[in-house]
Design an enzyme around this catalytic site. Sequence first.
Site, short mmCIF file in Angstrom:
data_model
loop_
_atom_site.label_atom_id
_atom_site.label_comp_id
_atom_site.label_asym_id
_atom_site.label_seq_id
_atom_site.Cartn_x
_atom_site.Cartn_y
_atom_site.Cartn_z
CG LEU A 58 2.98 -26.70 -15.72
CD1 LEU A 58 1.80 -26.83 -16.68
CD2 LEU A 58 3.89 -27.91 -15.81
CE1 TYR A 78 -2.54 -20.71 -20.01
CE2 TYR A 78 -1.90 -23.01 -19.72
CZ TYR A 78 -2.59 -22.04 -20.42
OH TYR A 78 -3.34 -22.39 -21.51
CG HIS A 79 -2.59 -26.51 -14.13
ND1 HIS A 79 -2.90 -26.93 -12.85
CD2 HIS A 79 -3.18 -27.41 -14.97
CE1 HIS A 79 -3.64 -28.02 -12.92
NE2 HIS A 79 -3.82 -28.35 -14.18
CG HIS A 80 -2.89 -23.15 -9.43
ND1 HIS A 80 -3.74 -23.98 -8.75
CD2 HIS A 80 -1.64 -23.46 -8.99
CE1 HIS A 80 -3.04 -24.75 -7.92
NE2 HIS A 80 -1.77 -24.45 -8.06
#
Length: 266
Positions: free
Chosen positions: A143, A146-148
């Site tokens: 998370l 991937y989010h960054h």
Amino acid sequence: MLEGNGTELRLSEFGFERRFDERGAIEWMQANWSKSFLFSAIYATLVFGGRHYMKHRPKMNLRRPLVLWSLSLALFSIIGAMRTGSYMVHVLSGSGFRQSICDQSFYNGPVSKFWAYAFVLSKAPELGDTVFVVLRKQKLLFLHWYHHITVLLYSWYSYKDMVAGGGWFMTMNYGVHALMYSYYAARAAGLRVPRPLAALITGAQIGQMVMGLAVSGLVYRWMRHGDCPSHLDNCAWAALMYLSYLLLFSNFFYQTYLRPKTTKAE
């Protein structure tokens, strides 16, 4: 002063906000937005290369640098949330909910134009969050990285086209980051933060993803009427991105705060 749908909205603005050249910023992003892929590739290489490098080395403390890092991002996010939030309130009160979603003035408005550009640019230095995770040998969640990466790619991709919905996306993100980085700064400083507060911040992130999906859907619905400028591919990427975040953050919330703790058998 902003004119929108026949309504004049009077906002106080700082000199640097008024003087900011949003046209030059948009033109730069149109020519260079694809560099976000290069930044993402370098980021992924350094993250996983750094994990390999640290595998047999002692973890670093980095408490003071982490406090300063988190506090600086918290202050930036708080100011950004106040400025874009005040502009959002004016658009909502003067022109209504639909206009708040479809209005492109967040990219060139007297108050918000600087903070819109600062928002998308900040997604590059925010990659530095992961440096502390790697060097302190903390658990690196899918998370997290991937989010960054996806936020960086989507923000730069969307800013260049000044797509509808951007005002909501940036205002929500500023607000959530104001809470999140304040929490990180407090934790890094050794302050005891109540567990319900941490759960509340994750809940706010989940709420952001729900609203992001709703805004994406409304942009898709209204852009066919000609007054909500966007593109089908942007709506699709936004919906996929927010849906994936919703699933990942919801799972994190469950695993961290709701899942019954199992006791090891003696």
